[in-house]
Design an enzyme around this catalytic site. Structure first.
Site, PDB file in Angstrom:
ATOM      1  N   GLN A   1      32.651   5.638 -14.884  1.00 27.70           N
ATOM      2  CA  GLN A   1      32.092   6.865 -14.322  1.00 27.70           C
ATOM      3  C   GLN A   1      32.647   7.211 -12.949  1.00 27.70           C
ATOM      4  O   GLN A   1      32.584   8.369 -12.538  1.00 27.70           O
ATOM      5  CB  GLN A   1      30.564   6.742 -14.248  1.00 27.70           C
ATOM      6  CG  GLN A   1      29.945   6.655 -15.634  1.00 27.70           C
ATOM      7  CD  GLN A   1      28.425   6.573 -15.597  1.00 27.70           C
ATOM      8  OE1 GLN A   1      27.878   5.488 -15.426  1.00 27.70           O
ATOM      9  NE2 GLN A   1      27.754   7.695 -15.735  1.00 27.70           N
TER      10      GLN A   1
ATOM     11  N   ARG B   1      25.072  -2.174  -7.117  1.00 27.05           N
ATOM     12  CA  ARG B   1      25.320  -2.561  -8.500  1.00 27.05           C
ATOM     13  C   ARG B   1      26.493  -1.737  -9.036  1.00 27.05           C
ATOM     14  O   ARG B   1      26.441  -0.510  -9.032  1.00 27.05           O
ATOM     15  CB  ARG B   1      24.064  -2.296  -9.340  1.00 27.05           C
ATOM     16  CG  ARG B   1      24.299  -2.475 -10.805  1.00 27.05           C
ATOM     17  CD  ARG B   1      23.035  -2.266 -11.655  1.00 27.05           C
ATOM     18  NE  ARG B   1      23.397  -2.436 -13.045  1.00 27.05           N
ATOM     19  CZ  ARG B   1      23.231  -1.507 -13.992  1.00 27.05           C
ATOM     20  NH1 ARG B   1      22.650  -0.361 -13.725  1.00 27.05           N
ATOM     21  NH2 ARG B   1      23.635  -1.743 -15.227  1.00 27.05           N
TER      22      ARG B   1
ATOM     23  N   HIS C   1      29.547  -2.110 -18.990  1.00 23.24           N
ATOM     24  CA  HIS C   1      28.842  -0.823 -18.936  1.00 23.24           C
ATOM     25  C   HIS C   1      29.606   0.170 -19.830  1.00 23.24           C
ATOM     26  O   HIS C   1      30.159   1.151 -19.365  1.00 23.24           O
ATOM     27  CB  HIS C   1      28.750  -0.337 -17.486  1.00 23.24           C
ATOM     28  CG  HIS C   1      27.682   0.687 -17.231  1.00 23.24           C
ATOM     29  ND1 HIS C   1      26.668   0.516 -16.300  1.00 23.24           N
ATOM     30  CD2 HIS C   1      27.446   1.894 -17.774  1.00 23.24           C
ATOM     31  CE1 HIS C   1      25.883   1.593 -16.280  1.00 23.24           C
ATOM     32  NE2 HIS C   1      26.340   2.440 -17.164  1.00 23.24           N
TER      33      HIS C   1
ATOM     34  N   GLU D   1      22.254  -1.629 -21.039  1.00 24.11           N
ATOM     35  CA  GLU D   1      21.639  -0.752 -22.036  1.00 24.11           C
ATOM     36  C   GLU D   1      22.201  -0.902 -23.450  1.00 24.11           C
ATOM     37  O   GLU D   1      22.850  -0.002 -23.982  1.00 24.11           O
ATOM     38  CB  GLU D   1      21.767   0.712 -21.601  1.00 24.11           C
ATOM     39  CG  GLU D   1      21.114   0.992 -20.262  1.00 24.11           C
ATOM     40  CD  GLU D   1      21.048   2.476 -19.931  1.00 24.11           C
ATOM     41  OE1 GLU D   1      21.685   3.277 -20.633  1.00 24.11           O
ATOM     42  OE2 GLU D   1      20.347   2.835 -18.970  1.00 24.11           O
TER      43      GLU D   1
ATOM     44  N   ASN E   1      16.320  -0.029 -16.722  1.00 22.13           N
ATOM     45  CA  ASN E   1      16.715   1.336 -16.382  1.00 22.13           C
ATOM     46  C   ASN E   1      15.679   2.281 -16.974  1.00 22.13           C
ATOM     47  O   ASN E   1      15.346   2.172 -18.156  1.00 22.13           O
ATOM     48  CB  ASN E   1      18.088   1.682 -16.972  1.00 22.13           C
ATOM     49  CG  ASN E   1      19.211   0.878 -16.339  1.00 22.13           C
ATOM     50  OD1 ASN E   1      18.998   0.152 -15.367  1.00 22.13           O
ATOM     51  ND2 ASN E   1      20.408   1.013 -16.883  1.00 22.13           N
TER      52      ASN E   1
ATOM     53  N   TYR F   1      14.109   6.472 -16.902  1.00 22.29           N
ATOM     54  CA  TYR F   1      14.279   7.852 -16.441  1.00 22.29           C
ATOM     55  C   TYR F   1      13.150   8.793 -16.824  1.00 22.29           C
ATOM     56  O   TYR F   1      12.868   9.740 -16.117  1.00 22.29           O
ATOM     57  CB  TYR F   1      15.601   8.426 -16.980  1.00 22.29           C
ATOM     58  CG  TYR F   1      16.823   7.820 -16.328  1.00 22.29           C
ATOM     59  CD1 TYR F   1      17.340   8.346 -15.146  1.00 22.29           C
ATOM     60  CD2 TYR F   1      17.446   6.700 -16.870  1.00 22.29           C
ATOM     61  CE1 TYR F   1      18.445   7.784 -14.524  1.00 22.29           C
ATOM     62  CE2 TYR F   1      18.557   6.123 -16.253  1.00 22.29           C
ATOM     63  CZ  TYR F   1      19.050   6.674 -15.080  1.00 22.29           C
ATOM     64  OH  TYR F   1      20.144   6.110 -14.460  1.00 22.29           O
TER      65      TYR F   1
ATOM     66  N   GLU G   1      18.291   0.973 -12.545  1.00 23.80           N
ATOM     67  CA  GLU G   1      18.617   2.404 -12.479  1.00 23.80           C
ATOM     68  C   GLU G   1      17.346   3.230 -12.540  1.00 23.80           C
ATOM     69  O   GLU G   1      16.475   2.978 -13.380  1.00 23.80           O
ATOM     70  CB  GLU G   1      19.483   2.860 -13.664  1.00 23.80           C
ATOM     71  CG  GLU G   1      20.928   2.467 -13.598  1.00 23.80           C
ATOM     72  CD  GLU G   1      21.705   2.972 -14.816  1.00 23.80           C
ATOM     73  OE1 GLU G   1      21.366   4.035 -15.372  1.00 23.80           O
ATOM     74  OE2 GLU G   1      22.654   2.267 -15.216  1.00 23.80           O
TER      75      GLU G   1
ATOM     76  N   TRP H   1      20.073   5.438  -9.134  1.00 21.22           N
ATOM     77  CA  TRP H   1      21.206   6.011  -9.842  1.00 21.22           C
ATOM     78  C   TRP H   1      21.318   7.456  -9.428  1.00 21.22           C
ATOM     79  O   TRP H   1      20.446   8.223  -9.735  1.00 21.22           O
ATOM     80  CB  TRP H   1      21.024   5.920 -11.371  1.00 21.22           C
ATOM     81  CG  TRP H   1      22.277   6.400 -12.041  1.00 21.22           C
ATOM     82  CD1 TRP H   1      22.585   7.689 -12.391  1.00 21.22           C
ATOM     83  CD2 TRP H   1      23.420   5.606 -12.393  1.00 21.22           C
ATOM     84  NE1 TRP H   1      23.843   7.752 -12.915  1.00 21.22           N
ATOM     85  CE2 TRP H   1      24.383   6.498 -12.927  1.00 21.22           C
ATOM     86  CE3 TRP H   1      23.746   4.248 -12.280  1.00 21.22           C
ATOM     87  CZ2 TRP H   1      25.634   6.068 -13.372  1.00 21.22           C
ATOM     88  CZ3 TRP H   1      24.983   3.838 -12.717  1.00 21.22           C
ATOM     89  CH2 TRP H   1      25.915   4.734 -13.260  1.00 21.22           C
TER      90      TRP H   1
ATOM     91  N   GLU I   1      29.342  11.932 -16.059  1.00 25.57           N
ATOM     92  CA  GLU I   1      28.090  11.656 -16.761  1.00 25.57           C
ATOM     93  C   GLU I   1      28.328  11.675 -18.286  1.00 25.57           C
ATOM     94  O   GLU I   1      27.761  12.468 -19.026  1.00 25.57           O
ATOM     95  CB  GLU I   1      27.015  12.652 -16.310  1.00 25.57           C
ATOM     96  CG  GLU I   1      25.653  12.547 -16.971  1.00 25.57           C
ATOM     97  CD  GLU I   1      25.026  11.148 -17.010  1.00 25.57           C
ATOM     98  OE1 GLU I   1      25.265  10.333 -16.109  1.00 25.57           O
ATOM     99  OE2 GLU I   1      24.315  10.881 -17.989  1.00 25.57           O
ATOM    100  N   TRP I   2      29.214  10.826 -18.750  1.00 27.67           N
ATOM    101  CA  TRP I   2      29.448  10.597 -20.175  1.00 27.67           C
ATOM    102  C   TRP I   2      29.669  11.902 -20.948  1.00 27.67           C
ATOM    103  O   TRP I   2      30.487  12.699 -20.519  1.00 27.67           O
ATOM    104  CB  TRP I   2      28.311   9.741 -20.746  1.00 27.67           C
ATOM    105  CG  TRP I   2      28.081   8.487 -19.926  1.00 27.67           C
ATOM    106  CD1 TRP I   2      26.982   8.201 -19.160  1.00 27.67           C
ATOM    107  CD2 TRP I   2      28.979   7.364 -19.737  1.00 27.67           C
ATOM    108  NE1 TRP I   2      27.140   6.979 -18.538  1.00 27.67           N
ATOM    109  CE2 TRP I   2      28.331   6.447 -18.866  1.00 27.67           C
ATOM    110  CE3 TRP I   2      30.251   7.049 -20.234  1.00 27.67           C
ATOM    111  CZ2 TRP I   2      28.927   5.236 -18.485  1.00 27.67           C
ATOM    112  CZ3 TRP I   2      30.833   5.845 -19.845  1.00 27.67           C
ATOM    113  CH2 TRP I   2      30.179   4.965 -18.989  1.00 27.67           C
TER     114      TRP I   2
ATOM    115  N   PHE J   1      24.021  13.288 -10.535  1.00 26.41           N
ATOM    116  CA  PHE J   1      22.953  12.303 -10.278  1.00 26.41           C
ATOM    117  C   PHE J   1      23.028  11.718  -8.873  1.00 26.41           C
ATOM    118  O   PHE J   1      22.182  10.918  -8.489  1.00 26.41           O
ATOM    119  CB  PHE J   1      23.059  11.138 -11.271  1.00 26.41           C
ATOM    120  CG  PHE J   1      22.360  11.344 -12.585  1.00 26.41           C
ATOM    121  CD1 PHE J   1      21.034  10.942 -12.746  1.00 26.41           C
ATOM    122  CD2 PHE J   1      23.008  11.927 -13.666  1.00 26.41           C
ATOM    123  CE1 PHE J   1      20.382  11.114 -13.959  1.00 26.41           C
ATOM    124  CE2 PHE J   1      22.362  12.103 -14.887  1.00 26.41           C
ATOM    125  CZ  PHE J   1      21.041  11.690 -15.025  1.00 26.41           C
TER     126      PHE J   1
END
Ligand code: GAL
Length: 464
Positions: free
Chosen positions: A18, A75, A119, A165, A294, A296, A368, A414, A421-422, A430
């Site tokens: 990322q 991290r 990751h 994840e 993580n 959200y 996160e 995060w 962002e993928w 973010f």
């Protein structure tokens, strides 16, 4: 002022694909994410991580950004194909140097490195030649890669996270196909998760047997989970919400803390859910020195038996919801972030307490938490009040959880800076540092100054 425990750890987080860029520099080979992002139509505006934030070249500047905020822990993840371009065999010394220099730079600024070994950026060759996470041999490849990392960095790195994840790797990568490697299957996610857990277990076993005593570090795994609130007080909805969390977090955490997959998963999936050998079980049980989480968002869950309806109405991060007999919805009164994720801070408190109760109060690190908003720069400033409000409310939820006995030890925001962002490319921001993708300049958002105060005071005056 809401104060946090004396040794509470404040950090920020990023990941290799990322932010690094330099995708084919310094001896790095492509990962499955390079390949995925280069297929037209897979990411917003067909964007990819070729350059990203160019952290590979700007890492010193980025460490300075952290130092400016007083961030104590950082991290980040290692790009496996920068260390082993083919995912096995030869080690790329330039890759070792890059991370070694980054670690030294962090330590020079009194910032503690937390390394995630994986990751999501699997070396492409391991996928094309070896079937990637579907191949049981992956656990051996991963263990060897982990060995290289412990050997080269473990003298200075004391905090290791094996995998980030597994749920996302399995569900978004192998069921929905929206993330690399873009596969769409109803069975593969369960096979992949099984190999992820075995790989994690083997890396931890190696660390404990060969490195931990000398290097004196700790090792764990990071899992993600949203909260599931029952839609009504009906027992079947309460059970559905519980089942939904078991299919999300229990899937990965139960084998580590309780020794096997949740009974609800076995009941619904039967032989579609792989079985651990006794040897695997022994390696995986107790294989995390801390609980990396993580988190959200939150959704509502209701019981939804498949024979009652012909089609499923899936909303949000559901997993394979027909396997769960759960329907997920949002409450229209909940505000949402730019990701369309509902902002429900009490969901985090409930999840932390759920983890405390189910897994015998383990030390938890939130590895996160954060949010995307449509930040804009006006007169050189980014007034991201919504982000500050989000962080204030989620940290207040952490504070309440601690008061209720949750052993929460730290919080990584995060993210340090806006990044790739993928599937959403660069369209979702973010960061607490704003990145101008035209010239890659970083500018602190208002939230960066706010976070600096939180760290300095080990707490904050809440809006609540
Ligand atoms: C997590 C992921 C991060 C980041 C974040 C925001 O699932 O680990 O890489 O993208 O979500 O979507």
């Amino acid at each position: 002022m809401k104060k946090f425990p004396k040794d509470f750890l404040w950090g920020s987080a990023t990941s290799s694909y990322q932010i690094e860029g330099a995708a084919t520099e310094g001896g790095r080979a492509w990962s499955i994410w390079d390949a995925h992002a280069h297929i037209p139509g897979r990411t917003a505006n067909n964007e990819n991580g070729d350059i990203a934030c160019d952290h590979y070249h700007k890492y010193k500047e980025d460490v300075q950004l952290m130092a400016d905020l007083g961030i104590k822990s950082y991290r980040f993840s290692i790009s496996w194909s920068r260390i082993q371009p083919d995912g096995q065999g030869a080690v790329n010394e330039e890759g070792i140097s890059f991370y070694s220099n980054l670690i030294d730079e962090l330590l020079k600024h009194n910032i503690t490195p937390w390394i995630t070994l994986y990751h999501w950026d699997l070396p492409l060759a391991l996928h094309t030649e070896k079937d990637g996470w579907l191949n049981p041999e992956i656990a051996d490849y991963f263990q060897k890669y982990a060995h290289i990392c412990f050997e080269h960095f473990g003298d200075r790195v004391k905090n290791w996270i094996t995998l980030n994840e597994g749920w996302v790797v399995s569900i978004l990568g192998y069921a929905e196909g929206v993330f690399a490697p873009g596969r769409k299957s109803k069975d593969e996610p369960y096979l992949v998760a099984h190999q992820l857990l075995r790989s994690h277990g083997k890396a931890v076993k190696l660390y404990r047997e060969k490195f931990q005593e000398v290097q004196k570090g700790r090792i764990g795994i990071t899992n993600n989970c949203d909260w599931r609130e029952p839609l009504t007080n009906k027992p079947e909805d309460i059970e559905a919400a519980q089942r939904s969390i078991e299919f999300f977090l229990g899937w990965f955490a139960d084998p580590i803390y309780l020794g096997d997959y949740p009974a609800s998963m076995r009941k619904s999936l039967g032989d579609r859910l792989p079985k651990f050998t006794e040897e695997d079980k022994a390696i995986i049980l107790g294989s995390s020195d801390f609980f990396g989480l993580n988190h959200y968002s939150t959704l509502l869950a209701e019981d939804f038996q498949k024979d009652e309806h012909l089609t499923m109405n899936v909303y949000g991060n559901g997993g394979i919801s027909e396997d769960q007999n759960v329907k997920l919805t949002t409450d229209p009164s909940w505000k949402k972030t730019a990701m369309e994720w509902p902002i429900v801070p009490w969901g985090l408190q409930k999840l932390l307490e759920w983890i405390m109760n189910r897994y015998d109060n383990p030390p938890i690190y939130i590895t996160e938490n954060g949010c995307a908003f449509n930040d804009t720069m006006v007169d050189g400033k980014i007034e991201d009040r919504e982000r500050i409000a989000y962080l204030d409310s989620y940290l207040s939820a952490c504070h309440k959880a601690i008061a209720n006995g949750v052993n929460l030890k730290g919080y990584f925001l995060w993210s340090l800076m806006d990044n790739f962002e993928w599937a959403q490319g660069y369209s979702k921001r973010f960061g607490i540092y704003y990145v101008d993708y035209k010239n890659l300049e970083r500018t602190p958002k208002q939230s960066a100054y706010w976070f600096k105060e939180v760290i300095a005071n080990n707490g904050f005056k809440t809006f609540e």
